[in-house]
Design an enzyme around this catalytic site. Structure first.
Site, mmCIF file in Angstrom:
data_model
loop_
_atom_site.group_PDB
_atom_site.id
_atom_site.type_symbol
_atom_site.label_atom_id
_atom_site.label_comp_id
_atom_site.label_asym_id
_atom_site.label_seq_id
_atom_site.Cartn_x
_atom_site.Cartn_y
_atom_site.Cartn_z
ATOM 1 C CE LYS A 278 9.730 -0.643 23.419
ATOM 2 N NZ LYS A 278 9.755 0.429 24.433
ATOM 3 C CG ASP A 348 9.321 -1.400 27.242
ATOM 4 O OD1 ASP A 348 10.264 -1.801 26.524
ATOM 5 O OD2 ASP A 348 8.552 -0.480 26.915
ATOM 6 N NE ARG A 352 15.785 0.527 33.346
ATOM 7 C CZ ARG A 352 14.922 1.501 33.622
ATOM 8 N NH1 ARG A 352 14.647 1.805 34.881
ATOM 9 N NH2 ARG A 352 14.336 2.170 32.661
HETATM 10 N N1 BES Z 1 14.283 0.883 24.008
HETATM 11 C C1 BES Z 1 13.451 1.606 24.880
HETATM 12 C C2 BES Z 1 13.734 3.112 24.897
HETATM 13 C C3 BES Z 1 13.489 3.856 23.612
HETATM 14 C C4 BES Z 1 12.352 4.615 23.458
HETATM 15 C C5 BES Z 1 14.427 3.849 22.609
HETATM 16 C C6 BES Z 1 12.156 5.328 22.301
HETATM 17 C C7 BES Z 1 14.222 4.570 21.434
HETATM 18 C C8 BES Z 1 13.084 5.313 21.298
HETATM 19 C C9 BES Z 1 13.639 1.105 26.313
HETATM 20 O O1 BES Z 1 13.961 -0.237 26.441
HETATM 21 C C10 BES Z 1 12.325 1.294 26.999
HETATM 22 O O2 BES Z 1 11.397 0.644 26.623
HETATM 23 N N2 BES Z 1 12.298 2.186 27.982
HETATM 24 C C11 BES Z 1 11.113 2.439 28.702
HETATM 25 C C12 BES Z 1 11.453 2.378 30.160
HETATM 26 C C13 BES Z 1 10.242 2.388 31.043
HETATM 27 C C14 BES Z 1 9.496 1.096 30.900
HETATM 28 C C15 BES Z 1 10.666 2.572 32.475
HETATM 29 C C16 BES Z 1 10.660 3.833 28.321
HETATM 30 O O3 BES Z 1 11.491 4.713 28.187
HETATM 31 O O4 BES Z 1 9.462 4.036 28.137
HETATM 32 ZN ZN ZN Z 2 14.924 -1.101 24.891
HETATM 33 MN MN MN Z 3 12.301 -1.473 26.486
#
Ligand code: BES
Ligand code: ZN
Ligand code: MN
Length: 502
Positions: A278, A348, A352
């Site tokens: 991230k 990331d 899932r």
């Molecule tokens: N934990 C995050 C999603 C998230 C984002 C939670 C903002 C709370 C606030 C999740 O694991 C994630 O990183 N999702 C990615 C998925 C992508 C890599 C396909 C996302 O949403 O950017």
């Molecule tokens: Zn996550």
């Molecule tokens: Mn994630």
């Protein structure tokens, strides 16, 4: 905390007294006429001049200057009588109790009768009152060295009511408190930072509520997780020095272990993104990535208190998502417990993966209906914003039951579509059965679709709370920070659940 009394007299001594005001032409009829008289009709004058308003959620504090026993009156504007609902009353109480907390009021009496309408009876009002009070006065203690004692707030309520059944009213107050306390437990879990709340800590917490409510608990350690072949869950944990935990709680409220509801909650204690790391701003706040687990545990606490005639298995896969020489990487192919292989395109998209094995494991424990809750995607925030939880389903009738519960809880959800062509995107890997990240277009949808591959034919509802698990601002029923969203929805859903004919 709560005392019920039948006869209110104006001479009764109280720090404060709470009175509901409906917007109707002839003000201060009935009991309130007497009150107005004590002020020589001045209340009527205040209403006329607009200084005292019955507008919905308008809170007016009035010092009584010794004219009656209570030192202050809090008038709560309720709007038009026909428009008041249970949900709106709960919000109005929330706003009131936040103000009373800010004013450090410790003792209060309430004229319950002034809050009743055709739609709202004494039991509803009592439930709304205690739930709102518990939610609105929540405070996370935090870690400041300097006095961080909880601020003072009402710790003694006298409830004046005409109703003769005190026991019933007390029970309704306790139900409201149980709902509030479940949410507050979830909020606290989410507010605790990742260094102080590891998978082991969540497992210990789950064991403690199991002991308290007599749930059966099963905490799978890494070796057992390996034996069961939960390759998707393990891949996410691979880079961590903290051991993973697969946490299972069982509540049996029926004679037979049938019609089992599986509640599955994402329990990532911190999400760095892994090698698909991230950004330095995007990573802040990722301690909240166990919001789904917190909601499931909060709901289990409510279920433990209310003991509905239902069967529930809660499954929480918990780990952090870290980087190290042993971490999983993009391009890796892993094998889930279901046997389905997964090409990892983005580390990331870890939620899932852990949920895939958790859903499979819930079915192994007999779950015939599934609801998963997860802070799954930033995409759901793009789609629905910060106040609406994204939902997906493979069974409309199950969805309707979750929707009904969410409306009662005032935790709005909105359904996203699950069509064949998005399912195909999840199945589009050239070298594995599935891929975990088919691209950013509609990525909340493909994330849900991925989990659906593991629910298979079991009726399932997915709830993406990435936008709703936290709030940047204070609101009527709570402070900024973790919201505990979906705790009450899950508990209400379980309480009211009716098996679907197959
Ligand atoms: N934990 C995050 C999603 C998230 C984002 C939670 C903002 C709370 C606030 C999740 O694991 C994630 O990183 N999702 C990615 C998925 C992508 C890599 C396909 C996302 O949403 O950017
Ligand atoms: Zn996550
Ligand atoms: Mn994630």
């Amino acid at each position: 905390m709560f005392k019920i009394e039948n006869h209110f007299q104006l001479s009764k001594q109280h720090e404060s007294i709470i009175i509901g005001l409906f917007d109707k032409p002839e003000k201060f009829g009935g009991d309130l006429a007497q009150l107005d008289e004590s002020f020589s009709g001045q209340l009527t004058e205040l209403v006329k001049s607009g200084d005292l308003s019955a507008k919905f959620k308008n809170i007016n504090k009035l010092h009584t200057l010794g004219k009656i026993g209570a030192k202050r009156i809090y008038f709560v504007g309720l709007g038009k009588e026909k428009d008041l609902t249970f949900e709106k009353l709960r919000d109005a109480f929330g706003k009131l109790f936040k103000q009373m907390k800010a004013a450090k009021i410790e003792e209060a009496a309430i004229l319950l009768g002034s809050f009743l309408s055709e739609k709202i009876d004494s039991l509803d009002a009592a439930h709304a009152l205690s739930e709102a009070f518990t939610l609105a006065t929540y405070q996370f203690e935090g870690y400041k060295q300097k006095s961080n004692e909880p601020e003072k707030t009402v710790n003694s309520f006298t409830i004046y009511t005409d109703s003769t059944d005190k026991e019933e009213i007390l029970a309704a107050l306790e139900v409201g408190q149980a709902f509030g306390n479940g949410v507050n437990s979830a909020r606290t879990l989410v507010n605790i930072p990742g260094n102080l709340l590891t998978a082991t800590d969540i497992a210990n917490y789950a064991s403690s509520i199991a002991a308290q409510y007599g749930f059966e608990a099963e905490i799978l350690e890494k070796e057992e997780i390996q034996k069961l072949g939960m390759g998707a869950f393990l891949a996410v944990n691979q880079g961590s020095s903290e051991p993973p935990k697969m946490i299972v709680l069982k509540y049996q409220g029926k004679e037979q272990w049938n019609d089992v509801i599986g509640l599955v909650g994402k329990g990532i204690t911190f999400d760095t993104g892994g090698y698909s790391i991230k950004t330095k701003t995007g990573i802040v706040g990722m301690k909240t990535d166990m919001g789904g687990a917190a909601a499931v545990l909060g709901a289990m606490q409510i279920i433990g208190e209310l003991k509905p005639e239902q069967n529930v298995v809660a499954v929480i896969p918990s780990t952090d998502n870290m980087i190290s020489g042993s971490a999983f990487k993009p391009d890796d192919v892993i094998t889930s417990m279901s046997g389905k292989t997964i090409e990892v395109l983005n580390t990331d998209a870890e939620g899932r993966l852990v949920l895939a094995d958790a859903v499979t494991y819930a079915k192994h424990h007999g779950a015939e209906y599934l609801v998963d809750v997860a802070t799954l995607t930033g995409g759901v925030i793009t789609a629905l914003g910060l106040y609406t939880t994204g939902a997906m389903t493979n069974n409309e009738r199950l969805y309707e039951q979750v929707l009904e519960a969410s409306m009662e809880a005032s935790e709005p959800i909105w359904q996203l579509p699950l069509f064949e062509r998005d399912k195909e995107r999840v199945r589009s890997s050239k070298i594995a059965d599935l891929n975990n990240s088919p691209g950013r277009e509609g990525h909340a949808i493909v994330a849900g679709a991925f989990i659906g591959e593991f629910a298979e034919n079991t009726p399932w509802v997915h709830l993406d709370i990435a936008g709703t698990a936290t709030s940047a601002k204070d609101y009527d029923l709570g402070p900024a920070g973790a919201t505990g969203v979906m705790t009450r929805t899950l508990a209400l859903f379980v309480e009211q659940f009716e098996p679907i004919e197959k």
